[in-house]
Design an enzyme around this catalytic site. Structure first.
Site, PDB file in Angstrom:
ATOM      1  CD  GLU A  17      -9.966  -5.344   2.520  1.00 17.00           C
ATOM      2  OE1 GLU A  17      -9.536  -6.479   2.212  1.00 17.00           O
ATOM      3  OE2 GLU A  17      -9.574  -4.298   1.997  1.00 17.00           O
ATOM      4  N   GLY A 108       2.498  -0.912   0.502  1.00 22.28           N
ATOM      5  CA  GLY A 108       1.810   0.374   0.606  1.00 22.28           C
ATOM      6  C   GLY A 108       2.247   1.300  -0.516  1.00 22.28           C
ATOM      7  CE  LYS A 165       3.486  -9.875  -2.744  1.00 21.44           C
ATOM      8  NZ  LYS A 165       2.779  -8.592  -2.900  1.00 21.44           N
TER       9      LYS A 165
HETATM   10  P1  FAD Z   1       4.952  -5.217  -3.640  1.00 20.66           P
HETATM   11  O1  FAD Z   1       4.626  -6.661  -3.623  1.00 20.66           O
HETATM   12  O2  FAD Z   1       6.230  -4.785  -2.993  1.00 20.66           O
HETATM   13  O3  FAD Z   1       4.934  -4.726  -5.164  1.00 20.66           O
HETATM   14  C1  FAD Z   1       5.001  -3.328  -5.465  1.00 20.66           C
HETATM   15  C2  FAD Z   1       5.645  -3.136  -6.832  1.00 20.66           C
HETATM   16  O4  FAD Z   1       7.044  -3.455  -6.758  1.00 20.66           O
HETATM   17  C3  FAD Z   1       5.060  -4.047  -7.924  1.00 20.66           C
HETATM   18  O5  FAD Z   1       5.040  -3.317  -9.127  1.00 20.66           O
HETATM   19  C4  FAD Z   1       6.076  -5.200  -8.013  1.00 20.66           C
HETATM   20  O6  FAD Z   1       6.102  -5.788  -9.301  1.00 20.66           O
HETATM   21  C5  FAD Z   1       7.389  -4.456  -7.715  1.00 20.66           C
HETATM   22  N1  FAD Z   1       8.400  -5.316  -7.090  1.00 20.66           N
HETATM   23  C6  FAD Z   1       8.213  -6.195  -6.083  1.00 20.66           C
HETATM   24  N2  FAD Z   1       9.388  -6.785  -5.780  1.00 20.66           N
HETATM   25  C7  FAD Z   1      10.337  -6.256  -6.592  1.00 20.66           C
HETATM   26  C8  FAD Z   1      11.742  -6.450  -6.755  1.00 20.66           C
HETATM   27  N3  FAD Z   1      12.408  -7.323  -6.004  1.00 20.66           N
HETATM   28  N4  FAD Z   1      12.388  -5.717  -7.688  1.00 20.66           N
HETATM   29  C9  FAD Z   1      11.722  -4.806  -8.467  1.00 20.66           C
HETATM   30  N5  FAD Z   1      10.389  -4.580  -8.366  1.00 20.66           N
HETATM   31  C10 FAD Z   1       9.709  -5.299  -7.435  1.00 20.66           C
HETATM   32  N6  FAD Z   1      -2.663  -0.395   0.901  1.00 20.66           N
HETATM   33  C11 FAD Z   1      -2.702   0.179   2.141  1.00 20.66           C
HETATM   34  O7  FAD Z   1      -2.127   1.258   2.358  1.00 20.66           O
HETATM   35  N7  FAD Z   1      -3.385  -0.421   3.183  1.00 20.66           N
HETATM   36  C12 FAD Z   1      -4.033  -1.607   3.033  1.00 20.66           C
HETATM   37  O8  FAD Z   1      -4.626  -2.115   3.979  1.00 20.66           O
HETATM   38  C13 FAD Z   1      -4.011  -2.233   1.734  1.00 20.66           C
HETATM   39  N8  FAD Z   1      -4.611  -3.431   1.531  1.00 20.66           N
HETATM   40  C14 FAD Z   1      -4.520  -4.048   0.298  1.00 20.66           C
HETATM   41  C15 FAD Z   1      -5.098  -5.316   0.127  1.00 20.66           C
HETATM   42  C16 FAD Z   1      -5.051  -5.953  -1.109  1.00 20.66           C
HETATM   43  C17 FAD Z   1      -5.652  -7.328  -1.281  1.00 20.66           C
HETATM   44  C18 FAD Z   1      -4.418  -5.299  -2.216  1.00 20.66           C
HETATM   45  C19 FAD Z   1      -4.381  -5.967  -3.568  1.00 20.66           C
HETATM   46  C20 FAD Z   1      -3.819  -4.054  -2.054  1.00 20.66           C
HETATM   47  C21 FAD Z   1      -3.842  -3.415  -0.795  1.00 20.66           C
HETATM   48  N9  FAD Z   1      -3.249  -2.173  -0.572  1.00 20.66           N
HETATM   49  C22 FAD Z   1      -3.299  -1.577   0.678  1.00 20.66           C
HETATM   50  C23 FAD Z   1      -2.582  -1.457  -1.682  1.00 20.66           C
HETATM   51  C24 FAD Z   1      -1.057  -1.773  -1.768  1.00 20.66           C
HETATM   52  O9  FAD Z   1      -0.402  -1.280  -0.627  1.00 20.66           O
HETATM   53  C25 FAD Z   1      -0.518  -1.093  -3.034  1.00 20.66           C
HETATM   54  O10 FAD Z   1      -1.048  -1.697  -4.185  1.00 20.66           O
HETATM   55  C26 FAD Z   1       1.004  -0.998  -3.149  1.00 20.66           C
HETATM   56  O11 FAD Z   1       1.316  -0.095  -4.216  1.00 20.66           O
HETATM   57  C27 FAD Z   1       1.738  -2.298  -3.441  1.00 20.66           C
HETATM   58  O12 FAD Z   1       1.786  -3.098  -2.355  1.00 20.66           O
HETATM   59  P2  FAD Z   1       2.313  -4.630  -2.483  1.00 20.66           P
HETATM   60  O13 FAD Z   1       2.356  -5.171  -1.133  1.00 20.66           O
HETATM   61  O14 FAD Z   1       1.564  -5.340  -3.522  1.00 20.66           O
HETATM   62  O15 FAD Z   1       3.824  -4.322  -2.999  1.00 20.66           O
END
Ligand code: FAD
Length: 287
Positions: A17, A108, A165
């Site tokens: 990465e 994010g 998701k």
């Molecule tokens: P989600 O999947 O939406 O989850 C976020 C929270 O919401 C979780 O607690 C989940 O349980 C909850 N949730 C999901 N769906 C629901 C629902 N329907 N109802 C209620 N609660 C729900 N950040 C950046 O800014 N740039 C990057 O390039 C980046 N790359 C990353 C790469 C990896 C492999 C990882 C693990 C993280 C990365 N992140 C990055 C960090 C990420 O953006 C954060 O961890 C963010 O807080 C959550 O993103 P997510 O896509 O996992 O969110």
């Protein structure tokens, strides 16, 4: 090439990465560092997306450069916090135009000093996944959290959300860093029990500076085993020794994963080609 096709192959994959330059950074220097990682010819590479879209066009630019110059497949990260549907569509069109076929769909984190509610058009990554699916032509990935996402009440509800998701269109998941492989194996059992059957790619973070560990823990809330704490306590003040110890610890985690049947490994090498090369060299003959 689509990542789903790379993951179907029999051989073990090792991916790296990198991050793109921030608006205020020296573009050429950051680009050169990312390209040095690409020269190692990993199985594929992913390019992060700056919080709140701060590196928006640079993510795609660096991902395209890696594909065109080094023939390494890339994944562009994309976050939806604070974004409008129109902006997401523009980003996806830009990716399609330059031949990027893989996107890591993320929600994010809430931006600091953001006025108003940033989660107006998108609340969760699953909504972004659904929009990318509708856009078409992309292999979509998502993030997952072996120790639970920091905002979720417990891992059980986090996994229920993760299932949504995946059902929205994620074809693979990459994990948050972890320093104890048992946490990953445990998580894998739970997600399979929950009916999530897409590939889960462990994300390994080589910690090569003591300060990096503090930041990583603050950001992710992940557990640090005593064995690794002792390494940092002992070598943290000696940069060369700490780098070497961090590479060896990460290699050790990877070898254990491969020995336990895990075929795809992602390394949070960031733009450090020495660290990426160190791990790659240690795995010579294992990949
Ligand atoms: P989600 O999947 O939406 O989850 C976020 C929270 O919401 C979780 O607690 C989940 O349980 C909850 N949730 C999901 N769906 C629901 C629902 N329907 N109802 C209620 N609660 C729900 N950040 C950046 O800014 N740039 C990057 O390039 C980046 N790359 C990353 C790469 C990896 C492999 C990882 C693990 C993280 C990365 N992140 C990055 C960090 C990420 O953006 C954060 O961890 C963010 O807080 C959550 O993103 P997510 O896509 O996992 O969110």
């Amino acid at each position: 090439m689509k990542l789903s096709d790379i993951l179907k192959k029999e051989q073990v994959t090792l991916s790296f990465e990198v991050f793109p330059p921030k608006a205020t950074a020296n573009y050429e220097a950051v680009e050169e560092a990312a390209y040095r990682v690409a020269k190692l010819k990993p199985s594929y590479m992913s390019v992060t997306y700056g919080a709140g879209g701060s590196t928006r066009s640079n993510t795609v630019k660096i991902a395209k450069g890696i594909q065109d110059k080094y023939n390494v497949t890339t994944i562009a990260h994309l976050t939806c916090v604070g974004a409008t549907k129109e902006r997401i569509l523009q980003d996806l069109e830009q990716m399609r135009e330059v031949g990027i076929e893989n996107v890591l769909a993320l929600r994010g984190d809430r931006p600091q000093n953001y006025e108003g509610d940033p989660f107006v058009q998108y609340h969760y990554a699953s909504e972004l996944v659904a929009d990318i699916k509708e856009f078409g032509g992309m292999c979509i990935g998502g993030a997952c959290y072996p120790e639970g996402h920091v905002e979720s009440a417990n891992t059980h509800t986090d996994i229920l959300h993760l299932k949504k998701k995946v059902d929205a269109g994620c074809e693979y998941l990459t994990t948050q860093m972890f320093f104890d492989n048992n946490i990953f194996y445990n998580f894998l059992c739970k997600v399979r029990e929950a009916g999530i059957d897409v590939p889960i790619i462990p994300g390994i973070m080589p910690i090569t500076r003591a300060k990096q560990l503090q930041n990583a823990v603050k950001l992710s809330g992940c557990n640090v085993p005593m064995r690794f704490r002792s390494i940092v306590d002992c070598f943290g003040s000696n940069p060369m020794a700490m780098q070497q110890a961090g590479i060896i610890y990460a290699t050790d985690q990877i070898i254990d994963l491969i020995a336990n049947g895990i075929k795809h490994i992602h390394v949070y090498s960031m733009n450090n080609s020495n660290v990426a090369k160190g791990i790659q060299d240690n795995l010579l003959g294992l990949l």
